[in-house]
Write a protein that holds these residues in place. Sequence first.
Motif, mmCIF file in Angstrom:
data_model
loop_
_atom_site.group_PDB
_atom_site.id
_atom_site.type_symbol
_atom_site.label_atom_id
_atom_site.label_comp_id
_atom_site.label_asym_id
_atom_site.label_seq_id
_atom_site.Cartn_x
_atom_site.Cartn_y
_atom_site.Cartn_z
ATOM 1 N N MET A 10 1.105 11.555 -10.137
ATOM 2 C CA MET A 10 0.319 12.791 -10.072
ATOM 3 C C MET A 10 1.211 14.012 -10.234
ATOM 4 O O MET A 10 0.877 14.957 -10.959
ATOM 5 C CB MET A 10 -0.422 12.849 -8.734
ATOM 6 C CG MET A 10 -1.313 14.076 -8.586
ATOM 7 S SD MET A 10 -2.193 14.068 -7.019
ATOM 8 C CE MET A 10 -3.201 12.600 -7.246
ATOM 9 N N ARG A 11 2.365 13.971 -9.546
ATOM 10 C CA ARG A 11 3.293 15.105 -9.660
ATOM 11 C C ARG A 11 3.827 15.224 -11.082
ATOM 12 O O ARG A 11 4.036 16.332 -11.585
ATOM 13 C CB ARG A 11 4.438 14.947 -8.664
ATOM 14 C CG ARG A 11 4.020 15.115 -7.214
ATOM 15 C CD ARG A 11 5.221 15.020 -6.282
ATOM 16 N NE ARG A 11 4.817 15.188 -4.898
ATOM 17 C CZ ARG A 11 4.627 16.360 -4.300
ATOM 18 N NH1 ARG A 11 4.830 17.476 -5.013
ATOM 19 N NH2 ARG A 11 4.265 16.436 -3.032
ATOM 20 N N ALA A 12 4.089 14.063 -11.720
ATOM 21 C CA ALA A 12 4.588 14.109 -13.098
ATOM 22 C C ALA A 12 3.544 14.702 -14.034
ATOM 23 O O ALA A 12 3.865 15.480 -14.942
ATOM 24 C CB ALA A 12 4.970 12.700 -13.549
ATOM 25 N N SER A 13 2.268 14.344 -13.809
ATOM 26 C CA SER A 13 1.211 14.868 -14.669
ATOM 27 C C SER A 13 0.985 16.354 -14.451
ATOM 28 O O SER A 13 0.606 17.084 -15.373
ATOM 29 C CB SER A 13 -0.087 14.108 -14.418
ATOM 30 O OG SER A 13 -0.534 14.311 -13.087
ATOM 31 N N ALA B 257 0.827 -1.202 0.000
ATOM 32 C CA ALA B 257 0.000 0.000 0.000
ATOM 33 C C ALA B 257 0.863 1.254 0.000
ATOM 34 O O ALA B 257 0.547 2.240 -0.698
ATOM 35 C CB ALA B 257 -0.935 -0.003 1.204
ATOM 36 N N ARG B 258 1.954 1.239 0.752
ATOM 37 C CA ARG B 258 2.850 2.395 0.762
ATOM 38 C C ARG B 258 3.524 2.576 -0.596
ATOM 39 O O ARG B 258 3.682 3.704 -1.078
ATOM 40 C CB ARG B 258 3.906 2.220 1.857
ATOM 41 C CG ARG B 258 3.353 2.349 3.269
ATOM 42 C CD ARG B 258 4.473 2.516 4.287
ATOM 43 N NE ARG B 258 5.315 1.316 4.354
ATOM 44 C CZ ARG B 258 5.119 0.326 5.207
ATOM 45 N NH1 ARG B 258 4.099 0.371 6.068
ATOM 46 N NH2 ARG B 258 5.925 -0.724 5.234
ATOM 47 N N VAL B 259 3.933 1.465 -1.208
ATOM 48 C CA VAL B 259 4.550 1.553 -2.535
ATOM 49 C C VAL B 259 3.565 2.105 -3.547
ATOM 50 O O VAL B 259 3.899 2.980 -4.361
ATOM 51 C CB VAL B 259 5.066 0.167 -2.976
ATOM 52 C CG1 VAL B 259 5.531 0.204 -4.431
ATOM 53 C CG2 VAL B 259 6.224 -0.282 -2.080
ATOM 54 N N ASP B 260 2.335 1.611 -3.512
ATOM 55 C CA ASP B 260 1.312 2.090 -4.450
ATOM 56 C C ASP B 260 1.032 3.571 -4.234
ATOM 57 O O ASP B 260 0.868 4.330 -5.213
ATOM 58 C CB ASP B 260 0.027 1.285 -4.275
ATOM 59 C CG ASP B 260 0.180 -0.157 -4.716
ATOM 60 O OD1 ASP B 260 1.155 -0.448 -5.443
ATOM 61 O OD2 ASP B 260 -0.649 -1.001 -4.320
ATOM 62 N N ALA B 261 0.978 3.992 -2.954
ATOM 63 C CA ALA B 261 0.716 5.403 -2.672
ATOM 64 C C ALA B 261 1.847 6.277 -3.198
ATOM 65 O O ALA B 261 1.612 7.360 -3.756
ATOM 66 C CB ALA B 261 0.526 5.613 -1.175
ATOM 67 N N ALA B 262 3.097 5.812 -3.028
ATOM 68 C CA ALA B 262 4.244 6.584 -3.530
ATOM 69 C C ALA B 262 4.232 6.665 -5.049
ATOM 70 O O ALA B 262 4.529 7.718 -5.637
ATOM 71 C CB ALA B 262 5.544 5.948 -3.036
ATOM 72 N N GLN B 263 3.881 5.560 -5.710
ATOM 73 C CA GLN B 263 3.803 5.586 -7.171
ATOM 74 C C GLN B 263 2.689 6.503 -7.650
ATOM 75 O O GLN B 263 2.863 7.253 -8.619
ATOM 76 C CB GLN B 263 3.586 4.162 -7.686
ATOM 77 C CG GLN B 263 4.792 3.245 -7.508
ATOM 78 C CD GLN B 263 4.527 1.840 -7.982
ATOM 79 O OE1 GLN B 263 3.370 1.437 -8.172
ATOM 80 N NE2 GLN B 263 5.584 1.055 -8.142
ATOM 81 N N PRO C 84 9.125 16.321 -7.229
ATOM 82 C CA PRO C 84 8.820 15.540 -6.022
ATOM 83 C C PRO C 84 9.328 16.239 -4.773
ATOM 84 O O PRO C 84 10.303 16.985 -4.821
ATOM 85 C CB PRO C 84 9.550 14.217 -6.263
ATOM 86 C CG PRO C 84 10.629 14.543 -7.235
ATOM 87 C CD PRO C 84 10.083 15.624 -8.112
ATOM 88 N N SER C 85 8.654 16.016 -3.687
ATOM 89 C CA SER C 85 9.044 16.649 -2.430
ATOM 90 C C SER C 85 10.396 16.136 -1.982
ATOM 91 O O SER C 85 10.732 14.967 -2.186
ATOM 92 C CB SER C 85 8.001 16.369 -1.340
ATOM 93 O OG SER C 85 7.862 14.975 -1.166
ATOM 94 N N ALA C 86 11.166 17.024 -1.410
ATOM 95 C CA ALA C 86 12.511 16.648 -0.947
ATOM 96 C C ALA C 86 12.413 15.783 0.282
ATOM 97 O O ALA C 86 11.487 15.924 1.072
ATOM 98 C CB ALA C 86 13.317 17.912 -0.639
ATOM 99 N N PRO C 87 13.368 14.873 0.448
ATOM 100 C CA PRO C 87 13.358 14.035 1.661
ATOM 101 C C PRO C 87 13.413 14.910 2.907
ATOM 102 O O PRO C 87 14.181 15.865 2.988
ATOM 103 C CB PRO C 87 14.624 13.189 1.520
ATOM 104 C CG PRO C 87 14.936 13.195 0.062
ATOM 105 C CD PRO C 87 14.478 14.520 -0.455
#
Length: 315
Positions: free
Chosen positions: A280-283, A269-275, A288-291
């Motif tokens: 979304m950010r690419a579109s 679920a975490r991997v899917d959320a990150a993808q 992407p947010s900085a670490p």
Amino acid sequence: MSIAIPLSAWATWRIDALGIAAVVAALLYLWAAGRTQGRLRVPGARRAAFVVGCVVLVVISCGPVGEYAPRLFWVRALQITVLLYLVPLALTAGTPVTVVAGLLSPTARLRGLHALRGPIPRMLTYPAVTSGLLLVTPWVLLFTGWNIAAMTHPALDLLTRLFLVAAGFGYYYARSQADPVPRRFPQSLSLVITLVESLADGVLGVVVWLGPDIYAGYYRSVGFTEHSQMRDSQMIGAGMLWLLADVIGLPFLMILMTALRREDARRQARVDAAQDEAEMRASLGTAPSAPGSGAPDGGALWWENDPRFADRFHH
């Protein structure tokens, strides 16, 4: 001397300190669990598991098993197996740490959880420590003078039985991770440790079964006159140490497999959320947010980011 417990013995019970402690623990647990509310509320199945563990402890301490353990090897093996595996498994299933946390204020609860993450709790619950203690204890107890000394000195026997319960509790507490723990480890590691522990039980059972007579002189002093009876008792005891321990371990194995599936589902679920966020950010054409931006994960406590405890210990 017969190796069977006579039926009349089941009507004879004795007062034992460990049995009394189990009754008190069950009553305090039920009282504390009844006071927990909301996210800290303990399900009925977990309450029942803890009470069952206390009841078994009373039976194994105050009943005929406690009376005949110093006289028959197979009864002593049964007592060791139940105290080391069955009772601790039931007690940890009741999530007693969560029950205690439910009695505390949010501030005291947070302090307690900070203390739980200290160096000593981390060391005591490290896999090599808890697993090694569980694996080594039966060997040391059976193949040194410890067991005979315990069977002939009531005070040492009480301490030995307490130690067996504590060793098993530490193992199941650290491996099941149903309660807050000092350090979380992958459930796959717990599954591997459990399989290795099952193999070790088998080796111990085979050694006792095929090995020389254990405590022959001691058992002759308590009434055994025939070698065949002592041998039969030892072979039955070997089955207790091997087969019964593995049977008790089956529910724990299923618990670990269920926890492993849930852990994999949360990870996916975490991997899917990150993808999804990256897409979304690419579109939208944003970077992407900085670490380290957003929620300060580096300063957060571990249970605040754990899906299982974030809500439970929210304050």
